[in-house]
Design an enzyme around this catalytic site. Structure first.
Site, PDB file in Angstrom:
ATOM      1  N   ASP A 123       0.827  -1.102   0.049  1.00  0.00           N
ATOM      2  CA  ASP A 123       0.093   0.095  -0.108  1.00  0.00           C
ATOM      3  C   ASP A 123       0.928   1.306   0.094  1.00  0.00           C
ATOM      4  O   ASP A 123       1.569   1.824   1.236  1.00  0.00           O
ATOM      5  CB  ASP A 123      -0.895  -0.112   1.249  1.00  0.00           C
TER       6      ASP A 123
ATOM      7  N   LYS B   2      -6.846   3.091  -3.483  1.00  0.00           N
ATOM      8  CA  LYS B   2      -7.201   3.217  -1.979  1.00  0.00           C
ATOM      9  C   LYS B   2      -7.561   4.779  -1.523  1.00  0.00           C
ATOM     10  O   LYS B   2      -6.795   5.635  -1.975  1.00  0.00           O
ATOM     11  CB  LYS B   2      -6.265   2.552  -1.277  1.00  0.00           C
TER      12      LYS B   2
ATOM     13  N   LYS C  14     -10.227   0.019  -2.748  1.00  0.00           N
ATOM     14  CA  LYS C  14     -10.170  -0.118  -1.402  1.00  0.00           C
ATOM     15  C   LYS C  14     -10.553   1.128  -0.544  1.00  0.00           C
ATOM     16  O   LYS C  14      -9.739   2.018  -0.355  1.00  0.00           O
ATOM     17  CB  LYS C  14      -8.644  -0.752  -0.837  1.00  0.00           C
TER      18      LYS C  14
END
Lengths: 282, 319
Positions: free
Chosen positions: B156, B219, B255
């Protein structure tokens, strides 16, 4: 000046310090014993009860963590606010009272008892707690602690005095409560909610639902996050037995209907005793 | 969880030649109707979900969670309990699905890996000077390759919001590309920190930028900045994913992270995905929920549906 048009009050629930309508959107008609229309009250649902338990749980540690002195001051403040609304309370209980005098007497008694319970906040530990003689080098204390979240069904009548007798002993020691008010005469309970909202009582310590306990109480009795239940106001033996059974799932403390109690025992009902063994050293 | 990275059929080579051409492309994207996006998200979140669908939705949501702990005070013990919970969210009920992944800081990857041995749960590591992203490219690359070397299945990364807001899109683009290379076979999730991007137009631009640069997932947030994930922001990103796919490109995952606390929130996100992208995206391969506290609420709601009685926090773990 134009003519004044009466601004009518919408009777709402009291949850988490706010006054929501029932999430179900339902209301029911409140009528006097003679069948005269009095008001529309909110008909609480299981989801209102759920939200009320969430609010009661959230504030419970803070309420229990406040000093007994502080809790007592807040309870006195509630009595002061009740006194200010005395005329309104009398007006609201009078349709169910036998006479105007009796209505007045009920309200005065309710305020007096509130004061009486308020006084216990910083005394209960001395009366219920103890230091115990043990056969060893220990200081041994028993101290009372609040049970947690207490659900309650207030008696149908007397609507205000019954409600005070139910909730004041629950909260004085640091419990929080979700109470279902008198179904027939909920207006005094609605006003009491407005009193509580202006008394420095943290939102969620007392949550007042109006409506049918037959519908809502089973959800409170089976709720795993409720620690105790007061069935004083349940007037049907069969329902009381079912509620008691449901409350056994997580071993709730359960007060059966029809139990005659003095004031101190009412407070003691919602307390747990914690005993501490403290080494005495040399 | 085999999400394969397909080669893009159209390379966007003209658009990504210079900062000017990239700017022209990103600013040429249609503007987002802010009121419309807010309203659509609000409308979809009022949709009633019937009991049987709710039961399925709760299990699906649990299986999509990236169970996360990103604190300075993370200990080996914390990682161990997190991993145990990831594998068996409800120890009393073996029918409860396990979560999709655990998400930790890079230095905790090896620990998480060892605790998750024998399970199919992925380990995601935040990298690139998370959460601020304020470090040199070399440090960010090293941060990434270190996490990958420790065995991270997913990375991430955060974008450089400063560069993005200054209009240096090419820098952001190249950085994502470089990190993607450093990820090797690990999947790359690109965090925009939408709370710092200010406008939905910027969110749409960042989405396209990351997708073109090679992100596998986009995300919303780090969880360290408020507002974190919101429904409208997620809607804008889901629409970008849909448009990208309709343009003949790969399926990109989504996400939302941070601020998702209740089962009701989680189900609202699933409705949003279903309505924007359809059933194909309702899989942990293409949709994740970055959260930790929501898991307890999902478990309590699951219990409520099974037993008919409301559950309480006494019956789930204290995290």
């Amino acid at each position: 000046m134009s003519e004044h048009i009466e601004v009518r009050r919408t009777a709402k629930l009291f949850i988490g310090g706010a006054f929501p309508r029932s999430e179900s959107g339902r209301t029911y008609e409140v009528k006097s014993p003679e069948g005269k229309f009095i008001a529309n009250a909110a008909q609480g649902s299981r989801k209102d009860a759920r939200d009320a338990v969430t609010a009661a749980r959230a504030i419970q540690p803070k309420w229990a963590g406040a000093t007994a002195y502080n809790r007592g001051q807040i309870l006195y403040r509630i009595a002061e606010m009740m006194e200010g609304r005395r005329a309104q309370f009398i007006d609201e209980v009078s349709p169910w009272a036998k006479s105007a005098k009796k209505a007045e007497a009920e309200v005065d008694e309710a305020i007096d008892r509130w004061i009486w319970f308020a006084g216990w906040s910083d005394k209960i530990a001395m009366v219920v707690g103890s230091s115990n003689p043990v056969a060893g080098p220990f200081f041994n204390f028993s101290v009372p602690e609040p049970t947690g979240v207490v659900a309650a069904i207030a008696p149908n009548r007397p609507s205000l005095l019954g409600l005070v007798d139910t909730i004041a002993p629950i909260i004085v020691s640091g419990n929080t409560t979700v109470v279902i008010a008198s179904q027939d005469a909920p207006m005094a309970a609605v006003t009491l909610g407005e009193v509580l909202a202006t008394s420095d009582l943290p939102g969620g310590v007392i949550n007042i639902l109006t409506g049918s306990y037959v519908e809502v109480a089973p959800w409170l009795a089976s709720h795993m996050d409720v620690n105790a239940i007061d069935l004083s106001g349940v007037d049907d033996e069969k329902i009381a037995a079912e509620l008691e059974k449901a409350s056994a799932e997580n071993l709730k403390r359960c007060l059966r209907p029809g139990t005659e109690l003095d004031g101190l025992t009412r407070i003691k009902n919602w307390l747990e005793l914690k005993t501490v063994w403290h080494p005495r050293g040399f | 969880m085999g999400l394969t990275t397909q080669a893009p059929s159209q390379t966007f080579s003209d658009e990504t030649r210079t900062n000017a051409s990239l700017t022209k492309f990103l600013h040429g994207l249609p503007g987002v109707d802010q009121v419309g996006a807010d309203e659509r998200a609000a409308m979809l979140s009022t949709r009633s979900i019937k009991t049987s669908a709710k039961a399925e939705g709760i299990d699906l949501a649990i299986s999509m969670i990236d169970l996360t702990t990103l604190e300075g005070m993370d200990t080996a013990g914390k990682i161990k309990t997190l991993c145990a919970k990831a594998m068996r969210p409800d120890p009393f009920d073996p029918t409860t699905p396990s979560v999709a992944a655990v998400c930790v800081y890079g230095d905790k990857v090896a620990q998480a890996k060892s605790y998750l041995t024998g399970s199919s749960i992925q380990v995601a590591a935040v990298a690139t000077a998370f959460p601020s992203g304020r470090a040199s490219r070399a440090v960010k690359l090293l941060d990434t390759s270190d996490a990958v070397a420790q065995g991270a299945d997913e990375i991430d990364m955060v974008i450089d919001r400063g560069a993005f807001l200054e209009g240096r899109y090419m820098d952001v683009f190249e950085e994502i590309q470089a990190i993607k290379v450093a990820c090797k076979s690990a999947h790359l999730k690109v965090i925009f920190e939408t709370g710092e991007l200010r406008t939905y137009d910027n969110v749409r631009r960042a989405s396209w930028l990351a997708m073109i640069a090679g992100a596998d997932f986009i995300k919303t947030s780090t969880g360290k900045v408020s507002p974190a994930a919101t429904l409208p922001v997620t809607l804008v990103m889901l629409q970008a994913i849909r448009d990208f796919h309709n343009a003949g490109q790969r399926k990109i995952g989504m996400k939302p992270a941070g601020g998702i606390r209740t089962a009701k929130d989680a189900l609202r996100y699933l409705v949003l995905v279903k309505e924007t992208l359809g059933d194909a995206w309702l899989t942990p391969d293409l949709f994740r929920l970055g959260a930790s506290s929501v898991l307890n609420d999902l478990l309590m709601q699951r219990k409520r549906l099974q037993t008919g009685a409301y559950s309480g926090p006494d019956y789930v773990t204290v995290d």
